[in-house]
Design a protein around this motif. Structure first.
Motif, short mmCIF file in Angstrom:
data_model
loop_
_atom_site.label_atom_id
_atom_site.label_comp_id
_atom_site.label_asym_id
_atom_site.label_seq_id
_atom_site.Cartn_x
_atom_site.Cartn_y
_atom_site.Cartn_z
N ALA A 53 3.71 -1.33 4.86
CA ALA A 53 3.66 -0.96 6.27
C ALA A 53 2.47 -1.57 7.01
CB ALA A 53 3.62 0.56 6.40
N GLU A 54 1.28 -1.57 6.39
CA GLU A 54 0.12 -2.09 7.12
C GLU A 54 0.21 -3.59 7.37
OE1 GLU A 54 -4.76 -2.33 7.10
OE2 GLU A 54 -3.77 -1.05 5.64
N PRO A 55 0.50 -4.43 6.37
CA PRO A 55 0.65 -5.85 6.67
C PRO A 55 1.70 -6.13 7.75
CG PRO A 55 0.47 -5.54 4.31
CD PRO A 55 0.60 -4.18 4.91
N LEU A 56 2.80 -5.38 7.72
CA LEU A 56 3.84 -5.59 8.74
C LEU A 56 3.34 -5.18 10.12
CD1 LEU A 56 7.05 -4.36 6.88
CD2 LEU A 56 6.50 -6.70 7.57
N GLU A 73 10.37 -11.29 6.57
CA GLU A 73 10.34 -11.43 8.02
C GLU A 73 10.28 -12.91 8.43
OE1 GLU A 73 10.54 -9.62 10.64
OE2 GLU A 73 10.25 -7.53 10.07
N LEU A 74 9.40 -13.66 7.81
CA LEU A 74 9.22 -15.07 8.17
C LEU A 74 10.47 -15.90 7.92
CD1 LEU A 74 5.59 -15.65 6.79
CD2 LEU A 74 6.26 -15.69 9.20
N ASN A 96 15.07 -10.28 6.45
CA ASN A 96 15.07 -8.86 6.81
C ASN A 96 14.23 -8.69 8.07
OD1 ASN A 96 15.22 -6.09 6.87
ND2 ASN A 96 14.52 -5.78 4.77
N THR A 97 14.72 -9.18 9.20
CA THR A 97 13.91 -9.25 10.42
C THR A 97 13.67 -7.89 11.07
OG1 THR A 97 15.95 -9.75 11.64
CG2 THR A 97 14.58 -11.61 10.96
N GLY A 98 14.41 -6.86 10.65
CA GLY A 98 14.19 -5.54 11.23
C GLY A 98 13.19 -4.72 10.47
N ASN A 137 10.29 -2.99 12.24
CA ASN A 137 10.66 -1.94 13.19
C ASN A 137 10.94 -0.60 12.52
OD1 ASN A 137 10.55 -3.84 15.35
ND2 ASN A 137 12.62 -4.54 14.83
N LEU A 138 10.93 -0.57 11.20
CA LEU A 138 11.19 0.68 10.49
C LEU A 138 10.01 1.64 10.65
CD1 LEU A 138 12.72 -0.60 7.11
CD2 LEU A 138 13.94 0.52 8.98
N ALA A 139 10.29 2.92 10.45
CA ALA A 139 9.21 3.90 10.44
C ALA A 139 8.23 3.54 9.33
CB ALA A 139 9.78 5.29 10.23
N THR A 140 6.96 3.88 9.52
CA THR A 140 5.92 3.51 8.57
C THR A 140 6.25 3.92 7.15
OG1 THR A 140 4.29 3.81 10.34
CG2 THR A 140 3.44 3.65 8.11
#
Length: 494
Positions: free
Chosen positions: A105-108, A368-369, A373-375, A378-381
């Motif tokens: 979660a933090e890196p994202l 992501e790059l 899984n580009t979403g 946007n997921l909850a932490t």
């Protein structure tokens, strides 16, 4: 209950009042604590930053100082636990749920809104891993080093009670047994309760998020409460069995499950990208460490807010955790030299954290790059890790393994905390009564529940920042007291 002190009763009353406040007026609790948090971060954010820098520099100084060969105990004492078990136990206590919760979660989050770089770019991904490592690396463990070393030194070398107030004997003399000493210990208990409650709240949220990913169970506040109740029962069973059984075995299980999850993700994920990320992140972290340590950027409002939301929150959370983690690490470190102790506590967990974020955060960033899984961002932490697993082969297996790991970390952290709170409220007893430990177990669970009810993740962050503030001064004066004691004992050895 014959062993309990005034610290137990006063701390218990304060905590019960807080729980009742949160139970009957959660919105009011959330508003008041948020106002206090805003005041502290605006007026004293610099204090959190510079204090933690002092803790790190002092820890590194001790490794190379003339005091390095002095032992935590008599010079012929041997360590109670082997190194692997020691590393597993201190890592389980010091990181626990947090590193799993934030591993992806933090890196994202930094990738999506990285300061000083364009979001969602290769540069943002590299900085995201560096910032995450910075928040979980040497600075974090320097906080734990200061308090753990102080408690262990006075407990095992000077035969003082295993209390935080006892570390101030060189400065306060007999006053440590009076009102000032009690105030120090009560502040420590209060900080511990909220530091651990933050982790329990994060753990309940993430277990709920994982269950929601693999089943039809919704991650509601009721689900989180049920999880807290179930885990509370489990860690109380572990606490009843004692440190040499429950915590020791669970800590070894934790480290094995963590390594298994790491290896599984490396094999199933983008292996080449992960390996490269480990080395590039380590180099970037080391190269930028001095600059990142002191950057508050008052002239850049956006970056300054980022520091408040992330760095100051983390430093406050870890300071709030430090009485619990410090006492626990001190308890398991008798017989080690100061040099061995500081080196082990500082560097081994930091290396593990670099690898952890490169593996899990790196895999999420790769997805992501590459548009896999580009979403994900946007997921909850609490759902980020499970979302990352969903795009891997055998992702369900990895999710189940992660849930088991969160559960065992949850139990170990809470179990360790009940033990430490028991020590703090029974004049440093190395074997506090089970009824005292169970009392603190109930308080921890109740505090985590009311914080979740009064504002969720934001309330957990607020509680850490507020409860950590007075403990900063205790840690700073602890350095002065420890240095004075080591200087005196070193002269006697000569």
């Amino acid at each position: 209950m014959k062993k309990v002190t005034d610290v137990f009763w006063i701390s218990l009353i304060i905590c019960v009042i807080f729980v009742l406040w949160g139970g009957f007026a959660p919105e009011n609790l959330g508003n008041v604590s948020s106002s206090i948090q805003s005041f502290l971060t605006d007026k004293f954010g610099w204090l959190y930053i510079f204090s933690v820098a002092i803790f790190l520099f002092y820890s590194i100084y001790l490794i190379f100082s003339k005091y390095g060969k002095m032992k935590l105990g008599n010079q012929n004492d041997k360590p109670e636990y082997n190194r692997l078990t020691w590393f597993a136990m201190l890592f389980s206590a010091g990181m626990g749920i947090g590193i799993i919760f934030w591993g992806v979660a933090e890196p994202l989050a930094h990738f999506a809104s990285a300061p000083e770089s364009d979001p969602e770019t290769v540069e943002a991904a590299a900085k995201a891993l560096r910032y995450s490592t910075f928040h979980w690396g040497l600075h974090t463990w320097a906080i734990y080093t200061i308090i753990a070393l102080s408690i262990a030194y006075f407990k095992f070398r000077r035969k003082a009670p295993g209390m935080i107030s006892a570390t101030f004997e060189p400065l306060l003399g007999e006053k440590v047994n009076g009102g000032i000493g009690k105030i120090i210990d009560i502040i420590a208990v209060f900080a511990t309760i909220f530091g651990v409650a933050t982790s329990l709240g994060l753990g309940a949220s993430q277990i709920g998020g994982g269950l929601a990913f693999i089943s039809d169970i919704e991650n509601t506040i009721s689900t989180k409460f049920i999880i807290i109740v179930v885990v509370t029962v489990l860690f109380m069973i572990s606490a009843w069995s004692g440190i040499s059984r429950g915590i020791k075995y669970l800590s070894n299980i934790n480290i094995l499950l963590a390594i298994a999850l790491l290896l599984l993700t490396i094999i199933l994920g983008p292996t080449g990208f992960i390996i490269e990320s480990i080395f590039s992140t380590a180099w970037s972290y080391i190269k930028n460490l001095p600059a990142d340590t002191f950057r508050v950027s008052p002239a850049d409002p956006e970056f300054n807010q980022w520091v408040k939301d992330w760095t100051i929150f983390y430093w406050a959370w870890f300071i709030a955790w430090s009485p619990f983690v410090g006492m626990f690490i001190a308890r398991i470190s008798k017989g080690r030299t100061i040099r061995e102790f500081v080196s082990g506590v500082l560097f081994v967990p930091t290396i593990f954290c670099i690898v952890w974020f490169a593996v899990f955060g790196g895999t999420g960033l790769f997805q992501e790059l590459e548009g896999i899984n580009t979403g994900l961002k946007n997921l909850a932490t609490e759902e980020a890790m499970f979302g990352m697993f969903s795009s891997l082969p055998l992702g369900t297996l990895a999710t189940i393994l992660a849930l088991f790991l969160i559960g065992t970390f949850f139990i170990t952290s809470a179990d360790s905390a009940t033990f430490v709170l028991g020590m703090q409220s029974t004049n440093g007893s190395l074997n506090p009564p089970n009824v005292v430990k169970l009392s603190w177990g109930v308080i921890q669970a109740a505090t985590a529940s009311v914080l979740l009810a009064s504002g969720g993740l934001q309330a957990l962050q607020t509680a850490s920042i507020v409860s950590a503030f007075p403990f900063i001064f205790i840690l700073l004066f602890m350095i002065v007291s420890l240095t004075k004691a080591m200087r005196e004992d070193y002269q006697k050895l000569k």
